[in-house]
Structures are given as C-alpha cells and as structure tokens.
Design an enzyme around this catalytic site. Structure first.
Site, PDB file in Angstrom:
ATOM      1  N   ASN A   1       0.740  -1.168   0.081  1.00  0.00           N
ATOM      2  CA  ASN A   1      -0.027  -0.136  -0.088  1.00  0.00           C
ATOM      3  C   ASN A   1       0.799   1.195  -0.107  1.00  0.00           C
ATOM      4  OD1 ASN A   1      -2.007  -1.662   0.460  1.00  0.00           O
ATOM      5  ND2 ASN A   1      -1.913  -1.751   2.787  1.00  0.00           N
TER       6      ASN A   1
ATOM      7  N   ARG B   1      -2.934   8.833  11.511  1.00  0.00           N
ATOM      8  CA  ARG B   1      -3.760   7.596  10.996  1.00  0.00           C
ATOM      9  C   ARG B   1      -3.518   6.596  11.915  1.00  0.00           C
ATOM     10  NH1 ARG B   1      -4.752   7.549   4.711  1.00  0.00           N
ATOM     11  NH2 ARG B   1      -3.875   9.544   4.144  1.00  0.00           N
TER      12      ARG B   1
ATOM     13  N   HIS C   1      -4.588   0.942  13.859  1.00  0.00           N
ATOM     14  CA  HIS C   1      -5.410  -0.034  13.126  1.00  0.00           C
ATOM     15  C   HIS C   1      -4.783  -1.333  13.385  1.00  0.00           C
ATOM     16  CE1 HIS C   1      -6.673   3.426  10.053  1.00  0.00           C
ATOM     17  NE2 HIS C   1      -7.374   3.610  11.113  1.00  0.00           N
TER      18      HIS C   1
ATOM     19  N   LYS D   1       3.310  -5.557   9.052  1.00  0.00           N
ATOM     20  CA  LYS D   1       3.441  -4.664   8.081  1.00  0.00           C
ATOM     21  C   LYS D   1       4.886  -4.038   8.176  1.00  0.00           C
ATOM     22  CE  LYS D   1      -1.296  -3.074   9.283  1.00  0.00           C
ATOM     23  NZ  LYS D   1      -2.270  -2.073  10.085  1.00  0.00           N
TER      24      LYS D   1
ATOM     25  N   TYR E   1       3.865   0.597   2.734  1.00  0.00           N
ATOM     26  CA  TYR E   1       4.109  -0.566   3.501  1.00  0.00           C
ATOM     27  C   TYR E   1       3.474  -1.894   2.798  1.00  0.00           C
ATOM     28  CZ  TYR E   1      -0.820   1.103   4.806  1.00  0.00           C
ATOM     29  OH  TYR E   1      -1.880   1.564   4.608  1.00  0.00           O
TER      30      TYR E   1
ATOM     31  N   ASP F   1     -11.278   7.269  12.643  1.00  0.00           N
ATOM     32  CA  ASP F   1     -10.353   7.276  13.480  1.00  0.00           C
ATOM     33  C   ASP F   1     -10.388   8.265  14.664  1.00  0.00           C
ATOM     34  OD1 ASP F   1      -8.989   5.368  12.284  1.00  0.00           O
ATOM     35  OD2 ASP F   1      -7.376   6.757  11.369  1.00  0.00           O
TER      36      ASP F   1
HETATM   37  C1  LIG Z   1      -6.036   0.072   4.471  1.00  0.00           C
HETATM   38  C2  LIG Z   1      -6.855  -0.019   2.887  1.00  0.00           C
HETATM   39  C3  LIG Z   1      -7.704   0.725   2.862  1.00  0.00           C
HETATM   40  N1  LIG Z   1      -8.442   0.739   1.455  1.00  0.00           N
HETATM   41  C4  LIG Z   1      -9.438   1.558   1.259  1.00  0.00           C
HETATM   42  C5  LIG Z   1     -10.630   1.817   2.312  1.00  0.00           C
HETATM   43  C6  LIG Z   1     -11.122   3.461   2.108  1.00  0.00           C
HETATM   44  O1  LIG Z   1     -12.103   3.525   1.248  1.00  0.00           O
HETATM   45  C7  LIG Z   1      -9.569   3.831   1.826  1.00  0.00           C
HETATM   46  C8  LIG Z   1      -8.956   4.506   2.834  1.00  0.00           C
HETATM   47  O2  LIG Z   1      -8.965   3.744   3.861  1.00  0.00           O
HETATM   48  P1  LIG Z   1      -8.604   4.145   5.314  1.00  0.00           P
HETATM   49  O3  LIG Z   1      -9.142   5.369   5.784  1.00  0.00           O
HETATM   50  O4  LIG Z   1      -8.516   2.861   6.223  1.00  0.00           O
HETATM   51  O5  LIG Z   1      -6.923   4.484   5.209  1.00  0.00           O
HETATM   52  P2  LIG Z   1      -5.771   4.552   6.298  1.00  0.00           P
HETATM   53  O6  LIG Z   1      -6.427   5.494   7.437  1.00  0.00           O
HETATM   54  O7  LIG Z   1      -4.546   5.057   5.638  1.00  0.00           O
HETATM   55  O8  LIG Z   1      -5.427   2.956   6.915  1.00  0.00           O
HETATM   56  C9  LIG Z   1      -4.282   2.465   7.123  1.00  0.00           C
HETATM   57  O9  LIG Z   1      -3.865   3.110   8.252  1.00  0.00           O
HETATM   58  C10 LIG Z   1      -2.472   2.568   8.812  1.00  0.00           C
HETATM   59  C11 LIG Z   1      -2.138   3.398   9.978  1.00  0.00           C
HETATM   60  C12 LIG Z   1      -2.458   1.367   8.510  1.00  0.00           C
HETATM   61  O10 LIG Z   1      -1.677   0.776   9.603  1.00  0.00           O
HETATM   62  C13 LIG Z   1      -2.875   0.565   7.596  1.00  0.00           C
HETATM   63  O11 LIG Z   1      -3.041  -0.815   7.762  1.00  0.00           O
HETATM   64  C14 LIG Z   1      -4.320   0.994   7.159  1.00  0.00           C
HETATM   65  O12 LIG Z   1      -5.227   0.535   8.166  1.00  0.00           O
HETATM   66  O13 LIG Z   1      -8.974   2.990   1.252  1.00  0.00           O
HETATM   67  C15 LIG Z   1      -8.365  -0.279   0.491  1.00  0.00           C
HETATM   68  O14 LIG Z   1      -8.916  -0.596  -0.439  1.00  0.00           O
HETATM   69  N2  LIG Z   1      -7.365  -1.265   0.791  1.00  0.00           N
HETATM   70  C16 LIG Z   1      -6.613  -1.231   1.941  1.00  0.00           C
HETATM   71  O15 LIG Z   1      -5.527  -1.887   2.154  1.00  0.00           O
END
Ligand SMILES: Cc1cn([C@H]2C[C@H](O)[C@@H](COP(=O)(O)OP(=O)(O)O[C@H]3O[C@@H](C)C(=O)[C@@H](O)[C@H]3O)O2)c(=O)[nH]c1=O
Length: 187
Positions: free
Chosen positions: A53, A63, A66, A75, A135, A174
């Site tokens: 990602n 962020r 999670h 990760k 990551y 969050d």
């Molecule tokens: C994490 C993730 C999100 N998404 C999508 C869901 C949503 O519509 C959009 C944004 O997602 P989030 O708001 O959850 O993104 P984010 O807040 O950046 O989430 C991330 O935070 C950090 C701290 C981590 O450790 C990661 O594992 C992940 O949880 O992206 C994916 O399609 N695949 C993924 O693997």
C-alpha cells in the site's frame, strides 16, 4: 540489511545502507533473505508479504491505530517522502509487553523501516509538510475485520509529538468523538 531489535519482541527496525554519491543515493528497500533471517533467528517462518500500500498525507495527519483481528497483518513500513512518527502497540495477549507501544521516526532521509508484527495495532503522525508511506502487508486488507483503537487512549498514554496549536487531522473512522465503534484498550 542491518536491523535493530526493539524492547517489543518481534518488532524490529530495518536500517538499510544508503550508497550516497554525487547523483543522490541508492538503497535496497527489501531483500527476501534478510527478512527471512530475522524469523529464522527466532525459529519462525517469515510470513509472505501479499499486499503493498501507499498513502500520502499532509502535515499533522494522524492515521490509526488500526489492526485486524481474525487476519492480523504484519506490516513493513517505510517512508519515501517526508517524515513520520510511526507507532506500534502490542496487542498480543500472551506477550510480556502486552499494551506497550514503541515509536520510531521514519523518514525518506533515514530510510528506516518498521516491521510491525501481526498482533500489533499501527498508526502514525506526519511531521513533514507531506509524507508518502509505503508498506507491505502479510495479510490482505479485510474491511470487516478491521478495528480502530483510539489514538488518544488514556491507558496506552502514547506520547504523540503533537504541537499545542495544531490538532491532528484524523478521518471520521479514527476520530474517537465521531466513531462510536472505536476501541478502548482492554475492552
Ligand atoms: C487499508 C486499505 C484501505 N482501503 C480503502 C478503504 C477506504 O475506502 C480507503 C481509505 O482507507 P483508510 O481510511 O482505512 O486508510 P488509512 O487510514 O490510511 O488506513 C491505514 O492506516 C495505517 C495506520 C495502517 O496501519 C494501515 O494498515 C491502514 O489501516 O482505502 C483499501 O482499499 N485497501 C486497504 O488495504
């Protein structure tokens, strides 16, 4: 690739060597055999990294924290632009360091990478004007299995490097004031 052990078992910081010359620098950012070695030394098999990602964030974005429960993700986190305060919280109930957190500044300049083992919650706070975080994960993203632990949980008492005048920028998910499903540590 060199690495540093941390007080939390299994959480390590890779410190890749940068070859600097007049053009800039070169570094290997991932080497399978070095990654495997960390696990072999613990008589474990290295997990396969199945998803990568990237996210971009502006200054003061926070962020996290999670984690996935049924399909915990390890990760391997690095920064290709800017600088973050990266943090992992040990949620492994059998662990001697359950409930403890560890933080490391990761930046495009220092090239450090944090291996956050499965069973940890992960989050970060952006210190630079812009930060790109890349990551690799050991499990696929499973939105139905994803949980958010409150970044400002009073029991965890994480010492985020927040400046008084700037509130962290967080997503609705969050934000402990907006998300009723946010997890309190220990509950
Ligand atoms: C994490 C993730 C999100 N998404 C999508 C869901 C949503 O519509 C959009 C944004 O997602 P989030 O708001 O959850 O993104 P984010 O807040 O950046 O989430 C991330 O935070 C950090 C701290 C981590 O450790 C990661 O594992 C992940 O949880 O992206 C994916 O399609 N695949 C993924 O693997």
């Amino acid at each position: 690739m060199k690495y540093i052990n941390t007080p939390l078992e299994g959480l390590i910081i890779f410190t890749p060597k940068q070859f600097v010359d007049e053009r800039g620098f070169f570094m290997e950012t991932f080497r399978q055999t070095d990654f495997d070695k960390v696990f072999e030394q613990r008589n474990l098999t290295a997990p396969q990294l199945v998803q990568e990602n990237q996210s971009r964030s502006v200054k003061h974005v926070l962020r996290g924290l999670h984690y996935q429960q049924q399909f915990p993700q390890g990760k391997l986190v690095r920064v290709s632009h800017g600088c973050i305060f990266d943090i992992a919280v040990d949620l492994r109930q059998q662990s001697k360091t359950y409930g403890q957190w560890f933080a490391q500044e990761l930046s495009a300049d220092n090239g450090y990478q944090m291996w956050v083992p499965p069973g940890f919650a992960h989050g970060f706070y952006v210190l630079s004007n812009l930060a790109d975080i890349i990551y690799k994960c050991s499990e696929y993203y499973q939105p139905n299995d994803e949980y958010t632990l409150a970044w400002n949980d009073s029991t965890l008492n994480i010492q985020w490097p927040l400046t008084k005048e700037a509130h962290p920028i967080v997503s609705e998910k969050d934000n402990p004031n907006l998300n009723p499903n946010i997890i309190k540590f220990g509950c």
